[in-house]
Design a protein around this motif. Structure first.
Motif, PDB file in Angstrom:
ATOM      1  N   THR A   7       0.841  -1.198   0.000  1.00 36.45           N
ATOM      2  CA  THR A   7       0.000   0.000   0.000  1.00 36.45           C
ATOM      3  C   THR A   7       0.879   1.252   0.000  1.00 36.45           C
ATOM      4  O   THR A   7       0.604   2.223  -0.725  1.00 36.45           O
ATOM      5  CB  THR A   7      -0.920  -0.011   1.225  1.00 36.45           C
ATOM      6  N   HIS A 140      -4.497   1.499  -8.517  1.00 40.54           N
ATOM      7  CA  HIS A 140      -4.622   2.305  -7.306  1.00 40.54           C
ATOM      8  C   HIS A 140      -5.958   3.050  -7.324  1.00 40.54           C
ATOM      9  O   HIS A 140      -6.527   3.272  -8.398  1.00 40.54           O
ATOM     10  CB  HIS A 140      -3.470   3.316  -7.217  1.00 40.54           C
ATOM     11  N   GLU A 142      -9.726   4.525  -4.997  1.00 35.45           N
ATOM     12  CA  GLU A 142     -10.978   4.110  -4.399  1.00 35.45           C
ATOM     13  C   GLU A 142     -11.971   3.679  -5.488  1.00 35.45           C
ATOM     14  O   GLU A 142     -11.755   3.954  -6.673  1.00 35.45           O
ATOM     15  CB  GLU A 142     -11.575   5.271  -3.592  1.00 35.45           C
ATOM     16  N   GLN A 145     -12.896   5.559  -8.722  1.00 33.56           N
ATOM     17  CA  GLN A 145     -11.768   6.475  -8.929  1.00 33.56           C
ATOM     18  C   GLN A 145     -10.480   5.674  -9.135  1.00 33.56           C
ATOM     19  O   GLN A 145      -9.403   6.069  -8.719  1.00 33.56           O
ATOM     20  CB  GLN A 145     -11.611   7.427  -7.743  1.00 33.56           C
ATOM     21  N   ARG A 146     -10.639   4.552  -9.800  1.00 31.22           N
ATOM     22  CA  ARG A 146      -9.521   3.643 -10.005  1.00 31.22           C
ATOM     23  C   ARG A 146      -8.641   4.144 -11.139  1.00 31.22           C
ATOM     24  O   ARG A 146      -9.092   4.848 -12.053  1.00 31.22           O
ATOM     25  CB  ARG A 146     -10.045   2.252 -10.326  1.00 31.22           C
ATOM     26  N   GLN A 297     -15.680  -7.678  -5.205  1.00 34.50           N
ATOM     27  CA  GLN A 297     -15.930  -6.250  -5.412  1.00 34.50           C
ATOM     28  C   GLN A 297     -17.176  -6.036  -6.262  1.00 34.50           C
ATOM     29  O   GLN A 297     -17.083  -5.770  -7.458  1.00 34.50           O
ATOM     30  CB  GLN A 297     -14.713  -5.592  -6.069  1.00 34.50           C
TER      31      GLN A 297
END
Length: 455
Positions: A7, A140, A142, A145-146, A297
């Protein structure tokens, strides 16, 4: 100072980069296209030495690269359970599980494997260092908002390599020493400042030919998952990746041979059969992979008007050829002039192929698979019906004896065949606008909503 996580690494790559605007399916398409683009660039440069570091699964698969590059892969800790969890699979699907892989004994698999931690996240990361090109790739952001991150500037790559070196030193000092020695052996590195100008156009071109099997989209599900569901999905995604990677390598090698002009006709025919079989299995395990992603997801489905009749007519010749190799006949009964339905034409193609495979797998030679498409009020009805040789009824036409393996897979113990579970199939069809209804024996029906003028 605590040991760096992946991360931390992704956040470093995202510095000074605007947030993305992709959904999960879109960013995964970008990832696969980016891997292809990078590997083809490395092959074009005739790379003969270098290192690569990846998580949470191996990313490289081109044989021309794997035989030259030394790798380190951080994978789910539960990957060690693969041999136990899939013990019923045929021996040919054995996986590289333990320790380092010797290139002479294990073919193209040449990497050290280490365990991921829970705080590492699941988004993929890849760092490749060669004398002529150095690149970092990662996903990367959220939900909604990838983004795909690609960095090739020396400052970012130096920071990333430093983070990975610290992580490796804390986790496996011996591997850290090997990495340091491998970097020293590369000598001076040349930074290709023009790579990013070739990368993004190349990625865009590859997106236009992305395989449908890589683009299946999840749907919203409010079901509560067991506490160990994440570990099970990690395991399943690892399995499907490890199966598809050698198949993709075999297919690449076969296609390189097919281009030769001096092969006998019989050899050429056999190579073409191998190519087709590899492609079918890659697509089949691609469906399983994305069924696992669906569980992990869930997102809203985006549907558009789709000409289902045209899709079926265009795909039928390929299905017929596939079934013909098993002495199974495909017959069509498709009404003409049907209204368009609400679905996604590209993703639907792969799923329909999965339904054909599901209904036909294990059928005896001489069977017939009947595919029908008719109007049904405000919906269009797709039906698959199996007719066995000599009789359409009786015990011989009973459903295969499937056992559930978690939330995604079912297994036929009589044939060793893995398929999507009924629940996973139903959920994936729902993501494409279809209402899936299994019938008696192997038959099934899917209802698609008709596109309204207001849509």
């Amino acid at each position: 100072m605590s040991s760096p996580t992946f991360t931390d690494l992704r956040e470093r790559l995202a510095e000074a980069v605007q947030p993305g605007q992709c959904d999960e399916i879109g960013v995964r398409r970008l990832w696969w296209a980016a891997l292809d683009t990078l590997q083809q660039e490395l092959i074009r440069l005739n790379v003969s030495e270098g290192i690569w570091l990846a998580a949470p699964l191996p990313a490289l698969h081109e044989p021309e690269l794997l035989q030259h590059l030394q790798g380190w892969v951080w994978a789910p800790e539960h990957l060690d359970q693969l041999r136990r969890g899939v013990a019923a699979l045929p021996p040919r699907l054995g996986l590289p599980i333990k320790g380092s892989m010797d290139a002479k004994s294990e073919g193209l698999f040449n990497y050290q494997r280490l365990a991921l931690r829970h705080d590492d996240g699941q988004d993929p990361v890849l760092l490749v260092i060669t004398p002529s090109l150095q690149v970092a790739l990662a996903l990367h952001g959220e939900p909604q908002q990838r983004q795909l991150l690609m960095r090739c500037d020396p400052t970012s790559l130096g920071d990333v390599l430093s983070l990975l070196g610290r992580r490796l030193k804390d986790q496996s000092p011996n591997d850290a020493e090997q990495l340091h020695a491998a970097l020293e052996a590369l000598g001076p590195l040349h930074s290709d400042e023009q790579f990013k100008e070739r990368f993004w156009p190349g990625l865009a071109e590859r997106l236009t030919v992305s395989a449908p099997a890589l683009m299946l989209q999840p749907v919203v599900s409010a079901e509560t998952k067991p506490e160990n569901a994440s570990d099970d999905l990690n395991l399943l995604e690892a399995l499907t990746h490890e199966v598809r990677t050698p198949l993709a390598t075999i297919r690449t090698l076969v296609r390189s041979l097919v281009r030769r002009k001096d092969l006998p006709d019989l050899v050429m025919k056999r190579l073409q059969q191998i190519d087709v079989e590899c492609s079918e299995q890659i697509d089949r395990f691609g469906l399983i992979f994305h069924a696992a992603e669906l569980q992990r997801q869930p997102t809203e489905a985006n549907l558009a008007r789709t000409d289902l009749e045209s899709i079926l007519r265009s795909l039928a010749p390929g299905w017929s050829e596939q079934l013909k190799r098993r002495d199974i006949r495909l017959s069509l009964d498709l009404d003409r002039g049907l209204p368009t339905v609400m679905s996604d034409s590209h993703r639907l193609e792969a799923m329909l192929g999965g339904l054909i495979d599901r209904s036909s797998r294990g059928l005896p030679g001489g069977s017939e698979l009947h595919l029908g498409l008719q109007a049904a009020g405000a919906r269009v009805k797709l039906q698959l019906h199996v007719v066995l040789p000599g009789s359409a009824t009786g015990p011989a036409n009973a459903s295969p004896a499937r056992e559930e393996l978690g939330t995604v897979l079912s297994w036929d113990p009589t044939t060793g065949s893995l398929q999507l579970s009924q629940d996973a199939t139903r959920q994936m069809m729902a993501s494409l606008g279809g209402r899936y209804q299994p019938r008696r024996d192997r038959d099934l029906t899917v209802f698609f909503p008709v596109q309204n003028d207001a849509d």
